[in-house]
Design an enzyme around this catalytic site. Structure first.
Site, mmCIF file in Angstrom:
data_model
loop_
_atom_site.group_PDB
_atom_site.id
_atom_site.type_symbol
_atom_site.label_atom_id
_atom_site.label_comp_id
_atom_site.label_asym_id
_atom_site.label_seq_id
_atom_site.Cartn_x
_atom_site.Cartn_y
_atom_site.Cartn_z
ATOM 1 N N ARG A 16 15.382 -52.881 -11.435
ATOM 2 C CA ARG A 16 14.884 -52.009 -12.490
ATOM 3 C C ARG A 16 14.026 -52.777 -13.486
ATOM 4 O O ARG A 16 13.246 -52.159 -14.215
ATOM 5 C CB ARG A 16 16.062 -51.311 -13.186
ATOM 6 C CG ARG A 16 16.707 -50.246 -12.289
ATOM 7 C CD ARG A 16 17.665 -49.353 -13.049
ATOM 8 N NE ARG A 16 18.863 -50.038 -13.480
ATOM 9 C CZ ARG A 16 19.900 -50.316 -12.706
ATOM 10 N NH1 ARG A 16 19.880 -49.991 -11.436
ATOM 11 N NH2 ARG A 16 20.975 -50.918 -13.187
ATOM 12 N N TYR A 60 10.703 -51.083 -14.910
ATOM 13 C CA TYR A 60 10.390 -50.931 -16.330
ATOM 14 C C TYR A 60 9.070 -51.617 -16.679
ATOM 15 O O TYR A 60 8.310 -51.130 -17.523
ATOM 16 C CB TYR A 60 11.535 -51.492 -17.174
ATOM 17 C CG TYR A 60 12.861 -50.805 -16.937
ATOM 18 C CD1 TYR A 60 12.915 -49.473 -16.539
ATOM 19 C CD2 TYR A 60 14.072 -51.489 -17.095
ATOM 20 C CE1 TYR A 60 14.130 -48.839 -16.312
ATOM 21 C CE2 TYR A 60 15.291 -50.858 -16.870
ATOM 22 C CZ TYR A 60 15.311 -49.535 -16.474
ATOM 23 O OH TYR A 60 16.508 -48.910 -16.233
ATOM 24 N N TYR A 87 13.466 -38.481 -22.604
ATOM 25 C CA TYR A 87 14.580 -37.603 -22.961
ATOM 26 C C TYR A 87 15.576 -38.353 -23.843
ATOM 27 O O TYR A 87 15.693 -39.570 -23.784
ATOM 28 C CB TYR A 87 15.261 -37.028 -21.725
ATOM 29 C CG TYR A 87 16.087 -37.994 -20.903
ATOM 30 C CD1 TYR A 87 17.447 -38.145 -21.139
ATOM 31 C CD2 TYR A 87 15.508 -38.723 -19.872
ATOM 32 C CE1 TYR A 87 18.216 -39.007 -20.378
ATOM 33 C CE2 TYR A 87 16.269 -39.592 -19.101
ATOM 34 C CZ TYR A 87 17.611 -39.736 -19.363
ATOM 35 O OH TYR A 87 18.368 -40.598 -18.613
ATOM 36 N N ALA A 129 22.346 -38.894 -26.645
ATOM 37 C CA ALA A 129 23.637 -38.504 -26.074
ATOM 38 C C ALA A 129 24.775 -38.767 -27.054
ATOM 39 O O ALA A 129 25.772 -38.039 -27.073
ATOM 40 C CB ALA A 129 23.871 -39.258 -24.768
#
Length: 263
Positions: free
Chosen positions: A67, A71, A93, A125
């Protein structure tokens, strides 16, 4: 004039985006988006016809890809558009600065190049968690760690406050090539937490609702049962306090107070 603004679209589709973030998306020359699902992606595409989906940079099925590489590719794609002189928006998001390294990387590079770049906050979140669980973190405080970082480094939680461990489904995973952990790694985490919490302490597995028609996922289990729990990439572990707040009698004495004054 070239610029970059990274905005948060909130967790719940459409309903949690701010007026300012929506306006930035609508008026951008090019939008780069990272959404949790196709519904959210289509919502962003409805605000602006020039949208690049950053999901394309994640590893394809059966592909092993760090990752870190993903990124970097996302950041580079945004930078190329900015360096070409475009007004660019990165739409992410949740909150664009919370567990999202790409906006931070892109903004830093823009500023280093003398290009206007900034971030607009969004509902994360964590914001949803406090609301859905009916907890005021101001009552006893809270600590927040990425689950693997908590395992790899000598963090010491305060058992008198709430403990949040993010990305619990990746706990102990260090390669950045997988999106799941193992039962054995979760058992190691439980063993660590047992330094401060008993095995029968009730913990909460939480997932915010992405769509208005869905309910948040709230599962209460004993700490000892965590290795067998069903986890997803968006599961967060909340470990409630196991002890009441302890008075700092020395400080209270210096202030001319007693515990009774705080009752």
């Amino acid at each position: 004039m070239a610029s970059l603004v990274c905005v948060g679209t909130g967790i719940g589709l459409a309903g949690q985006i701010s007026v300012r973030a929506k306006s930035y998306i609508e008026n951008a020359e090019l939008v780069f988006s990272l959404m949790p699902d196709g519904f959210a992606q289509r919502y962003v595409e409805g605000l602006n016809s020039n949208v690049v989906d950053l999901q394309q940079f994640y590893a394809r099925e059966y592909e092993i890809k760090s990752r870190r590489v993903t990124y970097e590719q996302m950041t580079q794609a945004m930078m190329e558009a900015v360096m070409a002189g475009k007004r660019v928006v990165g739409a992410f998001y949740g909150h664009p600065g919370v567990f999202s390294c790409v906006p931070h990387m892109a903004i830093r590079r823009c500023k280093a190049a003398g290009i206007d770049a900034w971030m607009e906050p969004g509902i994360s979140a964590e914001d949803c968690l406090w609301a859905d669980l009916g907890i005021d973190p101001g009552q006893c405080g809270h600590q927040s760690f990425e689950a693997s970082q908590f395992m790899f480094f000598r963090h010491r939680p305060d058992p008198c406050s709430h403990l949040l461990l993010w990305q619990i489904a990746l706990a102990g995973e260090h390669t950045l090539t997988r999106f799941h952990t193992s039962r054995d790694r979760l058992k190691v985490l439980v063993k660590q937490l047992c330094e401060w919490y008993p095995l029968d302490h009730e913990v909460v597995l939480y997932e915010a609702a992405f769509l208005p028609v869905h309910e948040p996922q709230i599962c209460r289990v004993k700490l000892q049962d965590l290795p067998d729990a069903q986890l997803t990439p968006v599961t967060t572990l909340l470990v409630p306090p196991v002890r009441k707040l302890e008075h700092n009698t020395e400080v209270l004495a210096m202030l001319g107070l007693t515990a009774a004054d705080l009752a």
